[in-house]
Design a protein around this motif. Structure first.
Motif, PDB file in Angstrom:
ATOM      1  N   THR A  96       0.840  -1.199   0.000  1.00  0.00           N
ATOM      2  CA  THR A  96       0.000   0.000   0.000  1.00  0.00           C
ATOM      3  C   THR A  96       0.871   1.244   0.000  1.00  0.00           C
ATOM      4  OG1 THR A  96      -0.160   0.279   2.408  1.00  0.00           O
ATOM      5  CG2 THR A  96      -1.730  -1.241   1.364  1.00  0.00           C
ATOM      6  N   HIS A  97       0.337   2.293  -0.587  1.00  0.00           N
ATOM      7  CA  HIS A  97       1.070   3.552  -0.674  1.00  0.00           C
ATOM      8  C   HIS A  97       1.351   4.115   0.714  1.00  0.00           C
ATOM      9  CE1 HIS A  97       1.967   7.727  -1.769  1.00  0.00           C
ATOM     10  NE2 HIS A  97       2.223   7.282  -2.979  1.00  0.00           N
ATOM     11  N   GLU A  98       0.343   4.044   1.585  1.00  0.00           N
ATOM     12  CA  GLU A  98       0.476   4.614   2.925  1.00  0.00           C
ATOM     13  C   GLU A  98       1.613   3.954   3.705  1.00  0.00           C
ATOM     14  OE1 GLU A  98      -3.217   5.525   1.131  1.00  0.00           O
ATOM     15  OE2 GLU A  98      -2.344   3.549   1.529  1.00  0.00           O
ATOM     16  N   GLU A  99       1.753   2.638   3.557  1.00  0.00           N
ATOM     17  CA  GLU A  99       2.812   1.931   4.275  1.00  0.00           C
ATOM     18  C   GLU A  99       4.179   2.154   3.632  1.00  0.00           C
ATOM     19  OE1 GLU A  99       0.635  -1.963   6.189  1.00  0.00           O
ATOM     20  OE2 GLU A  99       0.852  -1.899   3.998  1.00  0.00           O
ATOM     21  N   LEU A 100       4.220   2.180   2.327  1.00  0.00           N
ATOM     22  CA  LEU A 100       5.500   2.367   1.632  1.00  0.00           C
ATOM     23  C   LEU A 100       6.152   3.704   1.969  1.00  0.00           C
ATOM     24  CD1 LEU A 100       4.687   0.860  -1.871  1.00  0.00           C
ATOM     25  CD2 LEU A 100       6.531   0.119  -0.359  1.00  0.00           C
TER      26      LEU A 100
END
Length: 260
Positions: free
Chosen positions: A138-142
């Motif tokens: 996910t973008h948020e985690e990356l």
């Protein structure tokens, strides 16, 4: 007696016949019609049916590292430095075992290598501690990973996990503004506009097509309009030709030997 609930009606104002209309939502800023955008990306798809990123990697982890190292550096320069590195450290734990000092030795030909080595170790530690050694999807985690910004996250989501994203690098930022496809003052602004103006069926490969077009044809110093397959559609004030180059499929990309 007048009904107090009724308001007295005076003379009509001069503007009484003016009908207030709600303004339509602002259109996405682009110089091209829907049909023109369809044709631009259709031609790119014929020219490069399966475009690929030019950073060498073996798995999602080495891709994250390679993209993080590519900030303010060329893909060719990063590939040269990471070939040996990834042979000995292709997982977060192996990178931690190698240590920051040795990572620096491998990547010292890359700009800002000291800070980048620190980030590589820090992101490897986070992957081990919080994600069981796996790259999140996910973008948020990356973007929580040290040294990983919005562009890096978008590249990883696209190349490692098959998601349609728009990773705006210097080439895409230049192209979007130069040809007036999705002009914007910041990479985030350009990204948002490209996500809206690129036809949906072409979105998955679009960022690679635009990067490669900017790297090899619409170059920074002088665009090679005579080699451009969209020269007749292009609305750049800088263009020097209205005659499109022959629309033929290009030879397969040779990753690792790209000329920057």
């Amino acid at each position: 007696m007048a009904n107090p609930k009724l308001k007295s009606v005076g003379k009509p104002s001069q503007n009484s016949n003016v009908i207030t209309r709600r303004k339509p939502a602002a259109a996405v800023k682009t110089a091209y019609s829907v049909a023109e955008r369809e044709e631009i990306f259709r031609r790119f798809s014929v020219q490069r049916p399966e475009p690929r990123g030019e950073l060498e990697h073996t798995n999602p982890f080495t891709l994250v590292v390679a993209v993080a190292l590519s900030a303010q550096a060329t893909d060719a320069g990063v590939n040269k430095a990471t070939r040996a590195l990834f042979k000995v450290a292709d997982t977060p734990q192996k990178m931690l075992d190698l240590g920051e000092e040795k990572v620096r030795d491998y990547i010292k030909t890359i700009g800002l290598y000291r800070n980048k080595a620190k980030n590589v170790i820090a992101l490897s530690q986070m992957l081990v501690d919080e994600f069981a050694g796996k790259v999140p999807e996910t973008h948020e985690e990356l973007v929580r990973l040290p040294g990983v910004g919005r562009k890096t996250a978008n590249v990883v989501l696209s190349m490692a996990f098959g998601q349609a994203t728009m990773a705006v690098d210097t080439h895409i930022f230049r192209i979007a503004n130069r040809i007036r496809l999705a002009p914007g003052k910041t990479p985030d602004e350009v990204e948002a506009r490209l996500m809206k103006v690129v036809p949906k069926q072409y979105l998955y490969h679009a960022h690679h097509w635009l990067i490669l077009h900017g790297r090899y044809t619409c170059k920074a110093r002088r665009p090679e309009c005579e080699c451009c397959v969209i020269a007749d559609i292009c609305k750049s004030p800088e263009k020097s030709s209205d005659i499109p180059a022959p629309l033929v499929e290009l030879p397969p990309q040779v990753i690792g030997e790209a000329v920057e």
